[in-house]
Scaffold this motif. Structure first.
Motif, short mmCIF file in Angstrom:
data_model
loop_
_atom_site.label_atom_id
_atom_site.label_comp_id
_atom_site.label_asym_id
_atom_site.label_seq_id
_atom_site.Cartn_x
_atom_site.Cartn_y
_atom_site.Cartn_z
N ILE A 104 -5.38 8.62 7.03
CA ILE A 104 -6.31 8.91 6.39
C ILE A 104 -7.98 9.10 7.37
O ILE A 104 -7.42 8.50 8.62
N ILE A 150 -6.53 1.26 12.91
CA ILE A 150 -4.82 0.53 11.61
C ILE A 150 -4.19 0.81 11.79
O ILE A 150 -2.98 0.33 11.76
N GLY A 170 -7.34 9.93 13.61
CA GLY A 170 -8.13 10.68 14.56
C GLY A 170 -8.74 8.72 15.10
O GLY A 170 -7.37 8.02 15.13
N ASP A 171 -9.84 9.01 15.76
CA ASP A 171 -9.58 7.68 17.08
C ASP A 171 -9.56 5.94 16.04
O ASP A 171 -8.88 5.60 16.77
N GLY A 172 -10.08 6.07 14.71
CA GLY A 172 -9.69 4.91 14.29
C GLY A 172 -8.21 5.23 12.98
O GLY A 172 -7.98 3.91 13.28
N ASP A 173 -7.55 6.06 13.07
CA ASP A 173 -7.00 6.15 11.79
C ASP A 173 -5.28 6.13 13.13
O ASP A 173 -4.80 4.80 12.79
N HIS A 212 -4.06 4.91 5.53
CA HIS A 212 -4.27 4.90 6.79
C HIS A 212 -3.79 3.96 7.91
O HIS A 212 -3.29 3.16 7.94
N GLU A 261 0.43 -1.25 0.14
CA GLU A 261 -0.11 0.30 0.05
C GLU A 261 0.88 0.93 -0.23
O GLU A 261 0.59 2.78 -0.71
N ILE A 270 -15.88 7.80 16.64
CA ILE A 270 -16.91 7.01 15.53
C ILE A 270 -15.89 7.46 14.09
O ILE A 270 -15.01 7.96 14.16
N TYR A 271 -15.98 6.64 12.28
CA TYR A 271 -15.90 6.51 11.93
C TYR A 271 -16.12 7.33 11.23
O TYR A 271 -17.36 7.09 10.31
N ALA A 272 -15.49 8.40 10.66
CA ALA A 272 -16.36 9.87 9.86
C ALA A 272 -16.49 9.78 8.76
O ALA A 272 -17.21 9.41 7.92
N MET A 273 -15.59 9.46 7.79
CA MET A 273 -15.38 9.51 6.52
C MET A 273 -15.55 8.43 6.11
O MET A 273 -16.07 8.45 4.52
N THR A 274 -15.52 7.00 6.49
CA THR A 274 -17.29 5.71 5.75
C THR A 274 -17.68 5.69 6.61
O THR A 274 -18.67 5.15 5.91
N CYS A 334 -11.81 11.95 8.02
CA CYS A 334 -11.58 13.70 7.31
C CYS A 334 -10.62 14.24 8.28
O CYS A 334 -10.35 15.17 8.02
N SER A 335 -10.47 14.08 9.88
CA SER A 335 -9.67 15.00 10.30
C SER A 335 -8.22 14.55 9.79
O SER A 335 -7.35 15.98 9.87
N ASN A 338 -13.66 11.76 17.81
CA ASN A 338 -15.15 11.70 17.76
C ASN A 338 -15.60 10.73 17.71
O ASN A 338 -17.37 10.88 17.61
C1 LIG Z 1 -6.01 0.15 3.84
C2 LIG Z 1 -7.56 1.31 4.80
N1 LIG Z 1 -8.45 0.27 5.10
C3 LIG Z 1 -9.45 1.41 5.37
C4 LIG Z 1 -9.63 2.66 4.52
C5 LIG Z 1 -11.14 3.24 4.30
N2 LIG Z 1 -11.08 4.18 5.79
C6 LIG Z 1 -10.80 5.43 5.68
S1 LIG Z 1 -11.01 7.00 6.86
C7 LIG Z 1 -11.28 5.61 7.80
C8 LIG Z 1 -11.79 5.51 9.29
C9 LIG Z 1 -10.91 6.92 9.85
O1 LIG Z 1 -11.67 7.13 11.13
P1 LIG Z 1 -11.25 8.31 12.10
O2 LIG Z 1 -10.01 7.79 12.42
O3 LIG Z 1 -12.22 8.25 13.15
O4 LIG Z 1 -11.43 9.61 11.51
P2 LIG Z 1 -12.64 9.97 11.06
O5 LIG Z 1 -12.94 10.55 9.63
O6 LIG Z 1 -13.52 10.07 11.89
O7 LIG Z 1 -11.33 12.00 11.42
C10 LIG Z 1 -11.82 3.73 6.99
C11 LIG Z 1 -11.60 2.81 7.90
C12 LIG Z 1 -8.48 3.01 3.81
N3 LIG Z 1 -8.38 4.01 3.48
N4 LIG Z 1 -7.62 2.58 3.94
#
Ligand SMILES: Cc1ncc(C[n+]2csc(CCOP(=O)(O)OP(=O)(O)O)c2C)c(N)n1
Lengths: 618, 333
Positions: B52, B102, B95-98, B71, A328, B126-130, B54-55, B124
């Motif tokens: 990756i 992952i 972000g919290d997900g980022d 990501h 990636e 939550i996963y906002a972008m997705t 929104c933030s 936040n």
């Molecule tokens: C390898 C990979 N897996 C999944 C995604 C899809 N993806 C994009 S943003 C995201 C979650 C982001 O969540 P968070 O970090 O909480 O950020 P927020 O959008 O809430 O600011 C995911 C799962 C991706 N871009 N790349």
């Protein structure tokens, strides 16, 4: 040659080359002895090629079949291109080493055995019900039993060392015997011992004594009635050093950074057989060599991408499974158009596969294995020393074209060694970073009209602040863009940029006639075996030539023309035909495959048999 | 050298910022511009790195060097930049997900190394972008698109995660509390090793109500507590509640406003244990803490790295041939 004091006349035969294999328990110091022997032959002016071969798992029990470690070396005149197929001389330190290796030794060859190690317990562990040195099973070989333990103990009985310390020296006794047989000098090893055991002079002395004793024993005993003189290869003058492929790659990276006058940044995560690149570079950590052992391969390549953005010559190295993890991020390097060298030391796959064994099966992964239209440059090294040349070339292309470049090596090259001529600075290629435009004119995705490379403005440089990233950027100004036409244009530009690397590819060298019945087309580590086989075939009058490809993507622009001059094409490779598939796709030709997926290098005999089969059939 | 003082506006982007109207990210962005201007480094010394989400669009919105990477991998990319050039002020926005899903592994190791990154984790929940799936900080039982029956994974507490890793600077802010966020960012900017800042951030479409209580003027004083080094741990609408640590447990005591009992703890940000206790506070049993939880000094990774190579001596000038020769070269005449 020295006159032998022995009663028998010692016959000295001159050979073009010879292959010998040291084998013993993992704890017997086989790799060490092998490397010393390799250095001694190199210093004596031979060409050589080595193949260390050690057990993959964590140390197996002493004396077991799984714990056998081997080191094969072929040395002689310039005809030496591979570590050899079958050893002419097998040295075994215990019965297990004999059991594991005997099937690969032709009848009539020499077996030198540490007879002291052939005791009841050790024989049982190796699966022998009786002693093969005595029961006639080796009747068709020339067996030379030497009680190495006893002789070593006799040599060191007044040394004050403990018995176990004394027995640790026995590998040097065997080495001394081999030096005598091949008329090699002891000095390089003596010097090495002095440095290695500087802190323990008693051990230094013991090892020297044992080495000399082994040599003297051979001189005196009647058993060794033959010694060999190996024809030397006419080598170019210069300074030489024996390097493994991994060491060569590491030194190439340092060299490239020096030529570029930038820091080297190497981010990596340990994986066999690529780890020695990381370890070699770690020794050279300095202000201008930054080595970062990361938490995994993803972090390794990402940190290197960051370093490239910060202006370093950045590189990362791994093997197959690690390359998948980097996939990636390679896409990120492609779209951000940053220079990056990625060394992939291939091993047997899939998954963990054969982690210590060689293969050539990551070619398609390297050329095509990314998401999206994601072209990058792929080069393949053909010998241990060529890992230097190829890695250096990779760095040069990466910087000139602002692109990631994958260097394909493999276990065979990375562990094997050969003499490396230390280049003089002025012989090395020029590394010019394309000049940056004035800050006022700068746009992140403006392109050099010739190479299509974008400017390498790096973080910290005043006046060039800009943002890059994984989202598609608009041509020229580099703003985020979802415009469909722009995406296609940028995809085309990235592809065209890689295609233009072809301009840097030298004409394909054909070894042999420029046209004929058969062209053997190889890539990467099969170079030695192919060259040897084609040599052999031509000696028997067959109309066969060979060409070896280093530039896997883009392919050499003249390759199609070169191949079309032959009636048939043979592509030997250690996979099920990956390069053959690429050639079919690129040139609509139908090459014949010779494929081996056994974790072992293709050898020249196998290739020769195939050549004969094809030409006989035609 | 001419060094005109930069203002927040100098860091503002030339392109429009594309977040949902009302997103908490806008407020944080404005504070980051301000903090960078106040830090006083020239433009080119700043790098903003993100993963990756929104933030993670953040780097496009700061007029400096920036990398919008992949990501979860921002800490790794940023580590490469910082180690290459320690003079750069490297900011990670995640972000919290980022950062914790992952990218959990990289976050963990960046903190372990104490590498000089300023990590801003926008939480936040939550996963906002997705578009609205459960993230590793989504509170237990929350219904999301991927957890229609409610989440059953226990959530991470980002600040506590960092404190548990002995991170040398850990703070928690709130997108709507500008003064607090500003104070925290300013201190993070000046911190030498890894600075980890969790910022509660409202996502309008997907976690709009998440932090409402913490912002509600009627409730917030009883639901939150601001920790400050050297100040007693008191909270409540009438400033009549305090935190007492007894037998390694936290307790709330009530008192008459104005007369703080001696047993109420005075916060010490250099005390790792205190930071750990505070960071574990969950509502409704305890008030949610904000402020700088931990600030301590320890050599940074890049400092250790360059000290180590300095001890070996400068090798920049070494002849390439000497290096390549090594100890066992030989000459062929
Ligand atoms: C390898 C990979 N897996 C999944 C995604 C899809 N993806 C994009 S943003 C995201 C979650 C982001 O969540 P968070 O970090 O909480 O950020 P927020 O959008 O809430 O600011 C995911 C799962 C991706 N871009 N790349």
């Amino acid at each position: 040659m020295n006159k032998s004091p022995s009663k028998k006349e010692v016959k000295i035969s001159e050979l073009n080359s010879i292959t010998i294999r040291f084998a013993g328990d993992s704890g017997d110091g086989i790799q060490l002895v092998g490397h010393q022997f390799a250095n001694a032959t190199a210093i004596a002016g031979n060409d050589l090629s080595t193949l260390p071969d050690y057990p993959s798992e964590v140390r197996s029990p002493a004396g077991s079949l799984g714990g056998v470690s081997g080191f094969q070396i072929s040395f002689g005149d310039e005809s030496v291109k591979t570590p050899g197929t079958k050893p002419n001389v097998l040295i075994v330190m215990n019965p297990a080493a004999l059991a594991v290796n005997i099937k690969n030794v032709d009848k009539g060859s020499v077996i030198i055995a540490n007879s002291d190690a052939f005791n009841q317990g050790a024989l049982e562990k190796a699966g022998y019900s009786s002693n093969p040195l005595e029961d006639g099973t080796l009747a068709n070989y020339r067996v030379l039993p030497v009680p190495v333990n006893t002789l070593t103990e006799n040599t060191l009985k007044d040394s004050g060392l403990t018995r176990s310390q004394i027995l640790k020296c026995k590998n040097f006794y065997m080495l001394g015997i081999m030096y005598w047989m091949y008329g090699l000098p002891l000095e390089p090893t003596v010097n090495w011992i002095k440095i290695k055991f500087k802190k323990t002079p008693e051990l230094a002395k013991a090892n020297q004594l044992v080495l000399a004793a082994g040599s003297a024993y051979s001189e005196a005993t009647e058993m060794f009635d033959a010694r060999f003189q190996i024809k030397k290869s006419p080598v170019a003058p210069g300074n030489y050093r024996n390097l493994t492929g991994n060491e060569a790659a590491a030194y190439a990276l340092i060299t490239a950074a020096k030529l570029l006058k930038r820091k080297l940044f190497y981010g990596s995560y340990p994986i066999t057989p690529a780890t020695e690149i990381l370890q070699t570079l770690a020794k050279h950590r300095a202000n201008d060599v930054v080595v970062f052992q990361t938490e995994d391969e993803i972090a390794a390549i990402c940190a290197s991408i960051g370093a490239s953005f910060a202006g370093c010559l950045a590189a990362t190295g791994t093997s197959g499974p690690g390359l998948s993890l980097k996939t990636e991020a390679m896409g990120l390097a492609v779209i951000t158009e940053l220079p990056l060298v990625i060394v992939n030391v291939q091993r047997g796959g899939p998954s963990t596969g054969l982690p210590t064994k060689t293969e050539q099966s990551d070619l398609l992964q390297s050329v095509y294995g990314r998401h999206g239209e994601s072209p990058l440059v792929v080069l393949a090294a053909s010998s241990p020393a060529d890992c230097f040349t190829t890695t250096l070339e990779a760095a040069r292309i990466a910087v000139k074209y602002m692109t990631p470049v994958i260097v394909l090596s493999n276990a065979y090259l990375s562990n094997g060694s050969e003499p490396f001529r230390i280049p003089k600075l002025k012989e090395l290629p020029k590394f010019d970073v394309p000049r940056l435009p004035e800050p006022g004119q700068f746009k992140p995705y403006m392109r050099n009209p010739e190479t299509l490379a974008r400017p390498w403005a790096y973080a910290g440089l005043k006046g060039y602040e800009h943002r890059i990233g994984g989202l598609e950027k608009s041509d020229g100004d580099g703003a985020v863009s979802h415009d469909p036409e722009n995406h296609e244009l940028m995809s085309k530009l990235r592809a065209e940029k890689i295609a233009r690397v072809a301009a840097d590819i030298p004409p394909t060298k054909v070894y042999g006639a420029l046209e004929g019945d058969l062209l053997v087309v190889g890539w990467g580590s099969t170079f030695g075996a192919i060259t040897q086989a084609v040599n052999e075939a031509r000696r028997t009058g067959l109309q066969v030539s060979s060409a070896h490809v280093k530039y896997m993507n883009p392919l050499p622009p003249d390759l199609g023309t070169v191949m079309r001059r032959f009636r048939k094409i043979l592509v030997p490779e250690e996979n099920f035909g990956q390069f053959r598939m690429m050639l079919r796709a690129a040139y609509a030709l139908e090459p014949i495959g010779l494929n081996k997926v056994q974790g072992q290098a293709l050898n020249s005999d196998e290739i020769l048999v195939k050549i004969k089969e094809i030409l006989r059939g035609s | 050298m001419e060094n005109t003082k930069l203002t927040a506006r100098d860091f503002a982007p030339s392109q429009p910022v594309k977040w949902c109207p009302g997103c908490g990210d806008f407020a944080i962005l404005a504070q980051v511009h301000k903090t960078m201007a106040a830090m006083g480094l020239p433009h080119e010394k700043y790098v903003v790195v993100s993963g990756i989400g929104c933030s993670s669009r953040f780097p496009y919105y700061v007029n400096t060097y920036g990398v919008h990477s992949i990501h979860g991998r921002a800490p790794a990319v940023a580590s490469g930049i910082k180690l290459s050039n320690p003079e750069l002020s490297v900011w990670v926005v995640t972000g919290d997900g980022d950062g914790l899903s992952i990218g959990g592994n990289h976050m963990l190791h960046a903190i372990r190394r104490n590498i000089g990154l300023k990590i801003l984790l926008f939480n936040n929940r939550i996963y906002a972008m997705t578009k609205g799936q459960a993230s590793p900080t989504t509170q237990l039982g929350t219904k999301t698109k991927t957890t229609p029956m409610g989440t059953i994974d226990y959530p991470f507490n980002p600040a506590r995660f960092a404190i548990g890793l002995d991170c040398t600077f850990v703070a928690r802010g709130l997108d709507t509390d500008m003064a607090l966020t500003s104070r925290i960012l300013e201190r993070a900017a000046g911190h030498k090793g890894t600075a980890f800042v969790e910022i509660f951030q409202k996502c309008l479409p997907f976690s709009e109500k998440e932090f409402d209580d913490l912002k509600d003027p009627q409730k917030k004083d009883d639901l939150t507590i601001k920790v400050e080094h050297g100040k007693p741990l008191i909270f409540g609408k009438n400033r009549n509640k305090g935190i007492v640590f007894r037998n390694f447990r936290s307790e709330i005591v009530e008192f008459e406003a104005g007369s703080i009992p001696a047993e109420v703890a005075v916060y010490d940000e250099t005390n790792a244990e205190m930071a750990y206790l505070i960071s574990g506070f969950q509502a409704p049993e305890f008030p949610i803490p904000f402020g700088v939880f931990r600030a301590s000094e320890k050599p940074s990774y890049e400092e250790l790295y360059y000290n180590q190579v300095a001890a070996v001596g400068d090798t920049k000038g070494n002849e390439l041939e000497t290096l390549l020769s090594g100890p066992d070269a030989w000459e062929v005449k």
